[in-house]
Scaffold this motif. Structure first.
Motif, PDB file in Angstrom:
ATOM      1  N   THR A   7      55.247  36.218  40.869  1.00 14.39           N
ATOM      2  CA  THR A   7      55.057  34.531  41.043  1.00 14.39           C
ATOM      3  C   THR A   7      55.657  34.047  40.951  1.00 14.39           C
ATOM      4  N   SER A   8      55.090  32.585  40.854  1.00 14.52           N
ATOM      5  CA  SER A   8      56.426  31.456  41.281  1.00 14.52           C
ATOM      6  C   SER A   8      57.033  31.145  39.646  1.00 14.52           C
ATOM      7  N   SER A   9      56.131  31.795  38.559  1.00 16.26           N
ATOM      8  CA  SER A   9      57.216  31.419  37.065  1.00 16.26           C
ATOM      9  C   SER A   9      57.315  33.087  37.015  1.00 16.26           C
ATOM     10  N   ASP A  10      57.728  33.059  35.188  1.00 18.82           N
ATOM     11  CA  ASP A  10      58.305  34.441  34.692  1.00 18.82           C
ATOM     12  C   ASP A  10      57.032  35.008  34.629  1.00 18.82           C
ATOM     13  N   ARG A  11      56.029  34.383  35.023  1.00 21.07           N
ATOM     14  CA  ARG A  11      55.061  35.443  34.210  1.00 21.07           C
ATOM     15  C   ARG A  11      54.308  36.276  35.738  1.00 21.07           C
ATOM     16  N   LYS A  12      54.017  37.245  35.718  1.00 18.58           N
ATOM     17  CA  LYS A  12      52.979  38.185  36.707  1.00 18.58           C
ATOM     18  C   LYS A  12      51.890  38.190  36.646  1.00 18.58           C
ATOM     19  N   LEU A  13      51.098  38.667  38.200  1.00 20.14           N
ATOM     20  CA  LEU A  13      50.146  38.511  38.095  1.00 20.14           C
ATOM     21  C   LEU A  13      48.985  39.958  37.926  1.00 20.14           C
ATOM     22  N   THR A  14      48.590  39.943  36.812  1.00 23.05           N
ATOM     23  CA  THR A  14      48.438  41.382  36.392  1.00 23.05           C
ATOM     24  C   THR A  14      46.937  42.008  36.678  1.00 23.05           C
ATOM     25  N   GLN A  15      46.609  42.994  37.024  1.00 21.20           N
ATOM     26  CA  GLN A  15      44.906  43.192  37.593  1.00 21.20           C
ATOM     27  C   GLN A  15      44.038  42.380  37.105  1.00 21.20           C
ATOM     28  N   THR A  16      44.130  42.264  35.341  1.00 17.16           N
ATOM     29  CA  THR A  16      43.143  41.607  34.647  1.00 17.16           C
ATOM     30  C   THR A  16      43.157  40.008  34.564  1.00 17.16           C
ATOM     31  N   LEU A  17      44.710  38.939  35.498  1.00 17.89           N
ATOM     32  CA  LEU A  17      44.760  38.467  35.211  1.00 17.89           C
ATOM     33  C   LEU A  17      43.513  37.679  37.011  1.00 17.89           C
ATOM     34  N   ALA A  18      44.467  38.988  37.662  1.00 22.59           N
ATOM     35  CA  ALA A  18      43.456  38.588  39.362  1.00 22.59           C
ATOM     36  C   ALA A  18      42.618  38.253  39.294  1.00 22.59           C
ATOM     37  N   LEU A  19      41.804  39.556  38.863  1.00 17.40           N
ATOM     38  CA  LEU A  19      39.927  39.091  39.029  1.00 17.40           C
ATOM     39  C   LEU A  19      39.521  38.242  37.830  1.00 17.40           C
ATOM     40  N   THR A  20      40.389  37.776  37.100  1.00 17.55           N
ATOM     41  CA  THR A  20      40.228  36.032  36.828  1.00 17.55           C
ATOM     42  C   THR A  20      40.117  35.525  37.013  1.00 17.55           C
ATOM     43  N   GLY A  21      40.772  35.168  37.929  1.00 21.07           N
ATOM     44  CA  GLY A  21      41.161  33.936  39.144  1.00 21.07           C
ATOM     45  C   GLY A  21      40.608  34.219  40.602  1.00 21.07           C
ATOM     46  N   ILE A  22      39.266  35.617  41.015  1.00 21.61           N
ATOM     47  CA  ILE A  22      38.713  35.635  41.823  1.00 21.61           C
ATOM     48  C   ILE A  22      37.828  35.481  41.791  1.00 21.61           C
ATOM     49  N   VAL A  23      37.213  35.254  39.989  1.00 16.01           N
ATOM     50  CA  VAL A  23      36.131  35.193  39.441  1.00 16.01           C
ATOM     51  C   VAL A  23      36.130  33.482  39.749  1.00 16.01           C
TER      52      VAL A  23
END
Length: 512
Positions: free
Chosen positions: A312-328
């Motif tokens: 991502t644009s930060s030093d954090r990664k988009l995990t599977q769980t975060l992606a699902l939360t973002g879709i929700v």
């Protein structure tokens, strides 16, 4: 991953933007003239000591909270004292934070109490931002809300530090190996231990039943003979429990975005899997995609993220769980669909920034890395309410069924049943909440056919359990979590007529 939709999306989307206030008043603000000495004439809850029954809120100017300015001068804040343990009402007390804006007209009906969902949502923070939505009601009602026990300014529980929350992002919430299962369950148990350490004796006294009893004390202290109430999402369950405990004190009650009271832990998971998949199908159709193919494409993206998180644009990664939360999050409202389209396209191109931003909105993470505590309170309350503690083995047996319903949400919400209250320090109270309310005045139950978090079917089940001639169903054929204020003049006018004039619509009325 928290239980989806137990906190209304309206709160989730606005969490970092709404104005808030403290539970206390400023030192030089005085209560409204006549209130400090006037004893409410409304019937007092039985067994409540005189010291609590006779209290009068010291309404004063609301204060700013961290990250939120104070609301306008129309808003007042106060503190209510309630028993810590309702089985010992003359014992230790806790403080509950209240907020109100007095009715603007002369023909005041009373107080209209709001709960915006969760469990765990702050009514003190949310009420001012919701006032425009219910402006048609404000002339005749004092708009009142509160932080329920264990939430925000009402001795809110924080189970984990911001740093620990961020560290837990690496935990796989859909474990594929024995090692991942062990890490998942350990993280769940650690969270529960953190809650116990933070909450102490309060841990056993934050149930929905406890809060319903707080509401009746609040009704009395506010001077109302009847409870006029507007519950959204989890607030519908709370309203149903109140009606069961105090059917003769039910006034005009709206339940919108209705939690199915007949569903246990596994039933709620299946309901939400169906609801979110239904909303996703509607979204995909709106973009010209075949729902089945579109869902499989998204499921494929999530599977790839399980093996390799996106930068991502930060030093954090988009995990599977975060992606699902973002879709929700954008599925809660049709207005969010364009953001979902953009975020999914960016993720397919290898950039997880937009989905991460959506996930952070749901998780109440601000740009500085501070997280809200809604999900902490949510878990403490729901794990005290619910008795079921599904094992990994029980969950695994149901996963194929859940995954068949939804290749996107089935695995996540299936595993959530095993981890949510795993090794919880306090026993749960019931399999399902009791909401039967024989003898209560008619309660208007509003269901939305496109609701992802509290699927439409729950409205009819709530009405049935409330009882004949009590539960009255109003249906909106729309999209999003909740119906009132979502764009239907038909829904809004029916709700307003009920709350302002006492006009009960015909059971089964449909707004298209």
């Amino acid at each position: 991953m928290t239980r989806l939709g137990r906190w209304t999306a309206l709160t989730a989307a606005a969490a970092l933007l709404t104005a808030g206030c403290s539970s206390g008043s400023s030192g030089d603000d005085k209560a409204d003239e006549g209130e400090s000495s006037a004893r409410p004439s409304a019937a007092a809850p039985s067994g409540v000591p005189e010291s609590l029954a006779s209290q009068t809120p010291d309404w004063g100017r609301c204060k700013a909270t961290a990250g939120s300015p104070a609301p306008g001068d129309d808003w007042q804040c106060a503190t209510l004292k309630a028993p810590l343990d309702w089985a010992k009402p003359d014992g230790e007390t806790i403080d509950l934070a209240l907020i109100r804006a007095k009715a603007t007209g002369d023909q005041r009906i009373g107080s209209l109490l709001f709960n915006f969902g969760g469990p765990g949502g702050s009514g003190v923070s949310m009420m001012p931002s919701y006032a425009d939505t219910v402006s048609s009601l404000h002339e005749r009602y004092d708009l009142v809300s509160w932080d329920p026990r264990g939430v925000a300014a009402s001795e809110g529980v924080r189970c984990r530090s911001d740093e620990a929350i961020e560290d837990a992002e690496s935990v796989d919430s859909t474990p594929d190996t024995a090692a991942e299962e062990q890490a998942y369950l350990k993280d769940a148990a650690d969270f529960g231990q953190g809650c116990e350490k933070a909450a102490g004796k309060l841990m056993a006294h934050v149930s929905t039943t406890d809060t319903a009893r707080d509401m009746d004390l609040m009704r009395h202290v506010l001077g109302d003979e009847k409870m006029h109430y507007f519950g959204i999402s989890y607030g519908t369950e709370l309203g149903g429990v109140y009606a069961h405990l105090f059917p003769k004190r039910v006034g005009r009650v709206i339940l919108d975005a209705v939690v199915d009271p007949s569903a246990d832990t596994m039933g709620h998971a299946e309901n939400q899997i169906r609801g979110f998949q239904r909303a996703l199908d509607d979204y995909l159709e709106s973009t010209g995609q075949d729902p089945e193919q579109g869902s499989q494409k998204i499921a494929g993206l999530l599977k790839r993220l399980d093996a390799r998180p996106l930068p991502t644009s930060s030093d954090r990664k988009l995990t599977q769980t975060l992606a699902l939360t973002g879709i929700v999050l954008p599925l809660y409202s049709k207005d969010g669909w364009p953001a979902l389209t953009s975020a999914l396209a960016a993720a397919e191109d290898g950039d997880g920034s937009e989905l991460l931003a959506l996930a952070d909105g749901y998780n109440e993470r601000d740009p500085s890395g501070r997280y809200g505590t809604t999900t902490h309170s949510q878990r403490v309350i729901s794990c005290l309410d619910g008795k079921q503690r599904p094992t990994v083995e029980e969950t695994k047996k149901l996963l194929p069924r859940f995954e068949k319903i939804s290749p996107v949400f089935g695995t996540f919400l299936g595993w959530d049943t095993a981890g949510w209250c795993h090794d919880w320090p306090v026993a749960g109270q019931h399999e399902t909440p009791e909401v039967s309310a024989s003898g209560a005045a008619p309660i208007l139950v509003v269901g939305n056919t496109g609701d992802p978090a509290t699927p439409y079917e729950g409205a009819r089940r709530m009405a049935d359990e409330l009882g004949k001639e009590v539960g009255v169903v109003l249906t909106w054929e729309g999209e999003g979590h909740g119906a009132y204020g979502s764009g239907s003049d038909c829904v809004d006018s029916a709700v307003d007529a009920y709350l302002l004039k006492g006009t009960v619509p015909k059971d089964g009325k449909v707004c298209s």
